[in-house]
Scaffold this active site. Structure first.
Site, mmCIF file in Angstrom:
data_model
loop_
_atom_site.group_PDB
_atom_site.id
_atom_site.type_symbol
_atom_site.label_atom_id
_atom_site.label_comp_id
_atom_site.label_asym_id
_atom_site.label_seq_id
_atom_site.Cartn_x
_atom_site.Cartn_y
_atom_site.Cartn_z
ATOM 1 N N ALA A 147 0.770 -1.247 0.000
ATOM 2 C CA ALA A 147 0.000 0.000 0.000
ATOM 3 C C ALA A 147 0.801 1.296 0.000
ATOM 4 C CB ALA A 147 -0.956 0.000 1.193
ATOM 5 N N PRO A 183 3.254 4.401 -0.913
ATOM 6 C CA PRO A 183 2.974 5.473 0.048
ATOM 7 C C PRO A 183 1.493 5.774 0.257
ATOM 8 C CG PRO A 183 3.694 6.405 -2.043
ATOM 9 C CD PRO A 183 3.798 4.919 -2.190
ATOM 10 N N GLY A 184 0.588 5.080 -0.431
ATOM 11 C CA GLY A 184 -0.824 5.213 -0.081
ATOM 12 C C GLY A 184 -1.701 5.893 -1.126
ATOM 13 N N GLY A 185 -1.146 6.128 -2.317
ATOM 14 C CA GLY A 185 -1.943 6.792 -3.353
ATOM 15 C C GLY A 185 -3.197 6.005 -3.696
ATOM 16 N N GLU A 245 1.571 -2.604 4.416
ATOM 17 C CA GLU A 245 2.867 -2.283 3.808
ATOM 18 C C GLU A 245 3.950 -2.997 4.589
ATOM 19 O OE1 GLU A 245 4.293 -0.851 1.122
ATOM 20 O OE2 GLU A 245 6.167 -1.383 2.116
ATOM 21 N N ARG A 253 8.274 2.663 5.147
ATOM 22 C CA ARG A 253 7.255 3.099 4.186
ATOM 23 C C ARG A 253 5.853 3.066 4.809
ATOM 24 N NH1 ARG A 253 8.571 3.441 -1.233
ATOM 25 N NH2 ARG A 253 6.591 2.566 -1.941
ATOM 26 N N ASP A 303 -0.703 -4.144 -5.799
ATOM 27 C CA ASP A 303 0.058 -3.197 -6.622
ATOM 28 C C ASP A 303 1.523 -3.542 -6.349
ATOM 29 O OD1 ASP A 303 0.457 -1.029 -8.331
ATOM 30 O OD2 ASP A 303 0.695 0.351 -6.656
ATOM 31 N N CYS A 357 3.941 -1.242 -12.450
ATOM 32 C CA CYS A 357 4.315 -0.158 -13.366
ATOM 33 C C CYS A 357 5.525 -0.623 -14.167
ATOM 34 C CB CYS A 357 4.547 1.154 -12.623
ATOM 35 S SG CYS A 357 5.782 1.060 -11.323
HETATM 36 N N1 SAM Z 1 0.217 0.981 -4.008
HETATM 37 C C1 SAM Z 1 1.203 1.983 -3.674
HETATM 38 C C2 SAM Z 1 0.643 3.348 -3.998
HETATM 39 O O1 SAM Z 1 -0.210 3.461 -4.875
HETATM 40 O O2 SAM Z 1 1.045 4.338 -3.355
HETATM 41 C C3 SAM Z 1 2.523 1.724 -4.332
HETATM 42 C C4 SAM Z 1 3.074 0.358 -4.006
HETATM 43 S S1 SAM Z 1 4.683 0.057 -4.603
HETATM 44 C C5 SAM Z 1 4.417 -0.190 -6.276
HETATM 45 C C6 SAM Z 1 4.978 -1.553 -4.028
HETATM 46 C C7 SAM Z 1 5.114 -1.696 -2.525
HETATM 47 O O3 SAM Z 1 5.357 -3.086 -2.231
HETATM 48 C C8 SAM Z 1 6.271 -0.922 -1.905
HETATM 49 O O4 SAM Z 1 5.780 -0.051 -0.918
HETATM 50 C C9 SAM Z 1 7.164 -1.991 -1.287
HETATM 51 O O5 SAM Z 1 7.726 -1.612 -0.042
HETATM 52 C C10 SAM Z 1 6.233 -3.171 -1.117
HETATM 53 N N2 SAM Z 1 6.950 -4.469 -1.129
HETATM 54 C C11 SAM Z 1 8.239 -4.717 -1.420
HETATM 55 N N3 SAM Z 1 8.496 -6.035 -1.270
HETATM 56 C C12 SAM Z 1 7.364 -6.630 -0.901
HETATM 57 C C13 SAM Z 1 7.015 -7.971 -0.582
HETATM 58 N N4 SAM Z 1 7.889 -8.965 -0.670
HETATM 59 N N5 SAM Z 1 5.737 -8.194 -0.211
HETATM 60 C C14 SAM Z 1 4.840 -7.196 -0.145
HETATM 61 N N6 SAM Z 1 5.126 -5.922 -0.433
HETATM 62 C C15 SAM Z 1 6.363 -5.636 -0.807
#
Ligand code: SAM
Length: 438
Positions: free
Chosen positions: A111, A113-115, A134, A139, A179, A232
């Protein structure tokens, strides 16, 4: 921009020469920035009139708009008040595809940074339960800050690995958003780190991690529920192949829609999203509910303490309807509509709104309480503008109406952005240090 040769070669193969050239032309143009109007607090017409900007829709969701070059959200009092969230247009797509509804139980598994969590809360109109998880502790505190600023009331913020959290939510969620962390190929124009970290090996290791996260997520989806998987990235390994392998291993799911957004064919940087449906099961209204908050001896108290009742009657015109929970450390939370049965086994950072803290016989409110409710909920409010607004945002005490006393919502254009304590014509500033703008 110097894109890696191996990446370019993969994109040429994937897109074909004509589309590949269109992609390169798009990448040669600067990225445009956009915002999402926070409909928990305002609407597009009101926001753009306050910003004194023309509305230029992005065309992905109705709440998404481009902002002009040079727009600086960090210095905007309306940003501090949570009226909008900076979010590039294609990032607005996955949460919209999930179609979260008021009253549902929704999990946002990755989740921060939460957008997208903020977008889900707005779609749910703050009703039902939104579990925002998260895994990274650093984060997850950014996530808490985002949700506080946006006035999200129905979130349970957890910080757990998906394979630890999802079994606890077994088949309970109406909708789940994954995500996933990815190679960030769509972020090359905006994030130099994604560009520097890119390699084919990195793409493959991301794909492996994504498969694990998605498999865990499946456990949380109820029969008949929805699962959106998004990245992305542009690589097939992280997108279509991850979804195909998932469907092979989970025949109880079917793919309802799958979409790629590219910077040359859609507004924004690019995104992949797939909507997966778990077969069978009851219609949404008949799904098994999560149980209400558990009472555990010595763990937490659910009756509003006297100091809190006194604070509500003095400070709030409309006391919150939410159930109150006081933790042994004195923190008081206004809970979401319902909480998971296995809450005590979760690493919970925040449940609903952090209202404040009991210190002996006193209740000291928290910043988030004033961001969670509209100006009309508070008995006393001070409208700030010009030098007084700048001084308040900088953390300074400011002069106020001598008739005011006690806790006062500090507002900009009718929206709370914090609070102060008034006495003798001065408003003592309670803006958290990390949120001050100098
Ligand atoms: N959904 C968020 C938003 O819209 O603001 C962006 C999420 S970002 C693409 C992916 C997130 O997955 C990051 O915050 C990261 O810390 C987390 N992440 C990294 N490794 C992970 C894991 N093994 N399991 C779950 N989450 C993980």
């Amino acid at each position: 921009m110097n894109l890696p040769e191996a990446f370019l070669s993969r994109m040429r193969t994937q897109l074909g020469e004509t589309e590949f050239q269109a992609y390169l032309s798009a990448m040669a143009r600067p990225a445009r920035r956009a915002l999402r109007v926070n409909t928990l607090k305002t609407d597009a017409a009101a926001l753009f009139s306050l910003l004194r900007l023309p509305q230029e829709p992005c065309g992905v969701i109705p709440e998404g708009f481009f902002v002009p070059e040079g727009f600086a959200p960090g210095t905007q009092p309306l940003h501090a008040a949570g009226l909008f969230y900076m979010q590039e247009p294609s990032a607005q797509f996955p949460a919209a595809l999930l179609g979260a509804q008021p009253g549902e139980t929704v999990l946002d598994l990755c989740a921060a940074p939460g957008g997208k969590t903020g977008q889900l809360a707005a779609a749910m109109q703050n009703r039902g339960l939104l579990i925002a998880n998260e895994v990274s502790p650093a984060r997850s505190s950014v996530l808490c800050g985002t949700l506080e600023r946006l006035g999200v009331q129905n979130a349970l913020v957890t910080s757990m690995r998906p394979d630890a959290l999802c079994p606890l939510l077994a088949s309970r969620c109406d909708a789940v958003l994954v995500d996933a962390p990815c190679s960030g190929e769509a972020m090359f124009r905006r994030d130099p780190r994604a560009l520097a970290d890119w390699s084919e090996a990195h793409v493959l290791s991301c794909a492996e991690r994504q498969r694990g996260i998605l498999a865990s997520a499946a456990e949380a989806v109820r029969p008949g529920g929805r699962l959106v998987y998004s990245t992305c990235a542009f690589s097939p390994e992280e997108n279509e192949e991850t979804v195909a392998r998932f469907l092979q291993a989970h025949p109880e799911f079917s793919c309802q829609a799958q979409r790629r957004l590219y910077p040359h064919s859609s507004p924004g940087e690019g995104q992949f999203a797939a909507l997966l449906l778990r077969k069978g099961g009851p219609a949404p209204a008949a799904a098994a509910p999560l149980r209400g908050p558990q009472r555990r001896a010595g763990a937490a108290q659910t009756e509003p303490p006297a100091a809190l009742r006194r604070f509500f009657s003095e400070t709030m015109r409309v006391p919150p309807a939410a159930q109150v929970r006081t933790l042994p450390d004195g923190r008081v939370f206004l809970l979401p509509e319902r909480l998971p049965a296995l809450l005590e086994r979760m690493r919970v950072l925040r449940a609903g709104v952090l209202a404040g803290e009991l210190r002996g016989a006193r209740f000291v409110p928290a910043h988030g309480l004033f961001l969670a409710y509209p100006k009309s909920a508070f008995s006393a409010a001070a409208e700030l503008e010009g030098a007084a607004l700048s001084a308040f945002l900088a953390g300074e005490a400011i002069p106020c109406d001598p008739a005011l006393s006690g806790y006062v919502a500090a507002c900009v254009s009718g929206h709370p952005l914090g609070f102060g304590k008034a006495a003798g014509g001065t408003l003592k500033n309670h803006l958290p240090k990390g949120l001050r703008i100098r």
